[in-house]
Design a protein around this motif. Sequence first.
Motif, mmCIF file in Angstrom:
data_model
loop_
_atom_site.group_PDB
_atom_site.id
_atom_site.type_symbol
_atom_site.label_atom_id
_atom_site.label_comp_id
_atom_site.label_asym_id
_atom_site.label_seq_id
_atom_site.Cartn_x
_atom_site.Cartn_y
_atom_site.Cartn_z
ATOM 1 N N GLN A 1 -7.806 2.284 7.756
ATOM 2 C CA GLN A 1 -8.198 1.029 7.076
ATOM 3 C C GLN A 1 -8.972 0.365 7.508
ATOM 4 O OE1 GLN A 1 -5.871 1.390 4.205
ATOM 5 N NE2 GLN A 1 -5.933 -0.621 4.363
ATOM 6 N N ASP B 1 1.040 -1.181 -0.015
ATOM 7 C CA ASP B 1 -0.015 0.015 0.119
ATOM 8 C C ASP B 1 0.751 1.291 0.034
ATOM 9 O OD1 ASP B 1 -2.025 2.013 0.408
ATOM 10 O OD2 ASP B 1 -2.664 1.164 1.900
ATOM 11 N N ASN C 1 -3.992 2.320 10.621
ATOM 12 C CA ASN C 1 -4.816 1.076 10.841
ATOM 13 C C ASN C 1 -6.186 1.472 11.089
ATOM 14 O OD1 ASN C 1 -2.492 -0.826 10.395
ATOM 15 N ND2 ASN C 1 -2.020 -0.415 12.391
ATOM 16 N N THR D 1 -12.575 -0.239 4.913
ATOM 17 C CA THR D 1 -13.048 -1.671 4.398
ATOM 18 C C THR D 1 -14.471 -1.922 4.636
ATOM 19 O OG1 THR D 1 -12.391 -2.716 6.355
ATOM 20 C CG2 THR D 1 -10.391 -2.588 4.825
ATOM 21 N N LYS E 1 0.833 3.448 3.273
ATOM 22 C CA LYS E 1 1.036 3.050 4.475
ATOM 23 C C LYS E 1 2.618 3.546 4.884
ATOM 24 C CE LYS E 1 2.405 -1.486 6.810
ATOM 25 N NZ LYS E 1 2.577 -2.798 6.715
#
Length: 148
Positions: free
Chosen positions: A110, A34, A107, A114, A37
């Motif tokens: 993410q 990614d 995180n 999602t 990231k």
Amino acid sequence: MKGGKSKSDTRNAKLSVNKKPAKAGRKSGKAAKDPNKPKRPASAFFVFMEEFREQYKKDHPKNKSVAAVGKAGGEKWKSMSEADKAPYVAKAEKRKVEYEKDMKNYNRRQAEGTKPEEEEESEKSMSEVNDEDDDEEGSGEVFFLGMF
């Protein structure tokens, strides 16, 4: 050569024997990274090397060898006392704290990101299934009308 294979034939045969066939069903390589990231922080040695490289280039302007810079930096790092290394260790720790904070944010994004994507995909899948049903019915009518 008398009767048999020429040198090029045997050489090609040897080369083809050494090739490994691709295995079906396996994923190739690593998963895609990614780009969003956060990058891992540099260690104390690499923080030291950032400054050392600049100084080394000033002192040795004709040297173009990366290996020579790395070797000289490693030797200098080994000869330094813990007190001399302390500022670099502190900078590395500061970068590590920032990295951990960035990773928590990454995180969290993410995890939040999602859920909506999965819902969109499931709705899309359902619409594709419905479209396929419509196509089958439509093609059946055309087929039926085409016969008479």
